[in-house]
Design a protein around this motif. Structure first.
Motif, short mmCIF file in Angstrom:
data_model
loop_
_atom_site.label_atom_id
_atom_site.label_comp_id
_atom_site.label_asym_id
_atom_site.label_seq_id
_atom_site.Cartn_x
_atom_site.Cartn_y
_atom_site.Cartn_z
N ALA A 48 0.81 -1.22 0.00
CA ALA A 48 0.00 0.00 0.00
C ALA A 48 0.84 1.27 0.00
O ALA A 48 0.37 2.32 -0.44
CB ALA A 48 -0.94 0.01 1.21
N HIS A 49 2.09 1.21 0.48
CA HIS A 49 2.89 2.43 0.63
C HIS A 49 4.15 2.48 -0.23
O HIS A 49 4.85 3.50 -0.22
CB HIS A 49 3.26 2.63 2.10
N ASN A 50 4.49 1.43 -0.96
CA ASN A 50 5.75 1.47 -1.71
C ASN A 50 5.76 2.59 -2.75
O ASN A 50 6.76 3.30 -2.87
CB ASN A 50 6.12 0.11 -2.30
N THR A 51 4.69 2.82 -3.46
CA THR A 51 4.65 3.90 -4.45
C THR A 51 4.78 5.26 -3.78
O THR A 51 5.54 6.12 -4.26
CB THR A 51 3.35 3.84 -5.28
N PHE A 52 4.10 5.46 -2.67
CA PHE A 52 4.19 6.74 -1.95
C PHE A 52 5.63 7.03 -1.53
O PHE A 52 6.14 8.13 -1.74
CB PHE A 52 3.28 6.72 -0.72
N LEU A 53 6.28 6.04 -0.92
CA LEU A 53 7.65 6.25 -0.44
C LEU A 53 8.63 6.47 -1.59
O LEU A 53 9.51 7.34 -1.50
CB LEU A 53 8.08 5.08 0.44
N ILE A 54 8.48 5.73 -2.68
CA ILE A 54 9.36 5.90 -3.83
C ILE A 54 9.17 7.31 -4.43
O ILE A 54 10.15 8.00 -4.72
CB ILE A 54 9.09 4.81 -4.89
N GLU A 55 7.94 7.74 -4.59
CA GLU A 55 7.67 9.08 -5.13
C GLU A 55 8.18 10.17 -4.20
O GLU A 55 8.69 11.20 -4.66
CB GLU A 55 6.19 9.25 -5.41
#
Length: 75
Positions: A48-55
């Motif tokens: 759920a959070h990998n995209t948020f953290l990468i961005e």
């Protein structure tokens, strides 16, 4: 911070603040303004959070490497 250090043994929690979900992704990054290429930080993230953290990291111009999270075996 890697989960499992302060939580339940064997549980690797997402690095997103307040998230307690199991990590599935490793995000290795560094701040090139203050660290050379040998200094890297590691976050782990749930689905759920990998995209948020990468961005979050890439928007700041930080070099990022993303790999599946594989917990190390401990004896």
């Amino acid at each position: 911070m890697l989960g499992g250090l302060f939580g339940s043994p064997g549980v690797h929690e997402c690095s997103r603040a307040g998230c307690r979900a199991e990590a599935t992704t490793t995000i290795t990054w560094r701040n090139p303004k203050i660290h050379d290429e040998s200094r890297k930080k590691v976050w782990i993230a749930c689905d759920a959070h990998n995209t948020f953290l990468i961005e979050f990291l890439t928007s700041r111009g930080f070099p990022v490497e993303v790999t599946p999270f594989i917990p190390e075996e401990t004896a």
